[in-house]
Design a protein around this motif. Structure first.
Motif, PDB file in Angstrom:
ATOM      1  N   ALA A 200       0.852  -1.192   0.000  1.00  0.00           N
ATOM      2  CA  ALA A 200       0.000   0.000   0.000  1.00  0.00           C
ATOM      3  C   ALA A 200       0.883   1.235   0.000  1.00  0.00           C
ATOM      4  CB  ALA A 200      -0.911   0.010   1.217  1.00  0.00           C
ATOM      5  N   VAL A 201       0.514   2.210  -0.808  1.00  0.00           N
ATOM      6  CA  VAL A 201       1.198   3.501  -0.831  1.00  0.00           C
ATOM      7  C   VAL A 201       0.118   4.565  -0.975  1.00  0.00           C
ATOM      8  CG1 VAL A 201       2.849   4.982  -2.022  1.00  0.00           C
ATOM      9  CG2 VAL A 201       3.270   2.511  -1.903  1.00  0.00           C
ATOM     10  N   VAL A 202      -0.049   5.363   0.076  1.00  0.00           N
ATOM     11  CA  VAL A 202      -0.967   6.496   0.047  1.00  0.00           C
ATOM     12  C   VAL A 202      -0.226   7.690   0.631  1.00  0.00           C
ATOM     13  CG1 VAL A 202      -3.058   5.088   0.185  1.00  0.00           C
ATOM     14  CG2 VAL A 202      -1.997   5.889   2.272  1.00  0.00           C
ATOM     15  N   ALA A 203      -0.749   8.872   0.456  1.00  0.00           N
ATOM     16  CA  ALA A 203      -0.078  10.076   0.926  1.00  0.00           C
ATOM     17  C   ALA A 203       0.306   9.959   2.395  1.00  0.00           C
ATOM     18  CB  ALA A 203      -0.973  11.287   0.704  1.00  0.00           C
ATOM     19  N   GLY A 204       1.609   9.981   2.665  1.00  0.00           N
ATOM     20  CA  GLY A 204       2.098   9.981   4.035  1.00  0.00           C
ATOM     21  C   GLY A 204       2.241   8.622   4.682  1.00  0.00           C
TER      22      GLY A 204
END
Length: 129
Positions: free
Chosen positions: A19-23
């Motif tokens: 998972a890669v999301v803002a922050g």
């Protein structure tokens, strides 16, 4: 899950983004025999640190993000065959400076914890080198 950094990293050695999301980010790594430090299957800590570093870079997710420093603790050993999950969360952002906390787990056990200081440079650090 747009990944904007470390595009050519060897994911077999540093982990696979989950998972890669803002922050924030999450990375999974299966400890392989080439990571063993000895015949017992003890995994060299550099691979775990590398995974955590990669998770921190993904949490910032900028093409020019670099590591400036880290404060880390190895809490439990890891061995060949372990599946590790690194969870990174940005704690603070001040201009180009980002502070990212990363915890690495094997099942329910926390095996590593670190705080990474990352910077987003104006241009790639090797520009002009």
């Amino acid at each position: 899950m747009d990944i904007n950094t470390h595009e050519q990293i060897d994911r077999a050695l540093c982990g696979e983004p989950v998972a890669v999301v803002a922050g924030s980010s999450e990375v999974r790594l299966t400890c392989s025999p080439n990571m063993a430090a000895d015949a017992s299957g003890l995994v060299h800590g550099g691979f775990i640190f590398g995974m955590a570093d990669y998770a921190a870079m993904l949490a910032v997710n900028h093409p020019n993000v670099v590591l400036a420093g880290a404060e880390s603790r190895f809490l439990k050993p890891s061995k060949v065959g372990d599946v590790l999950i690194a969870k990174a969360q940005e704690q603070e952002k001040d201009g180009r400076k980002h502070i990212v906390k990363v915890e690495v787990f094997c099942n329910e056990d926390k095996v590593f914890s670190a705080t990474f200081t990352c910077f987003v440079t104006k241009e790639h650090v090797l520009t002009g080198a």
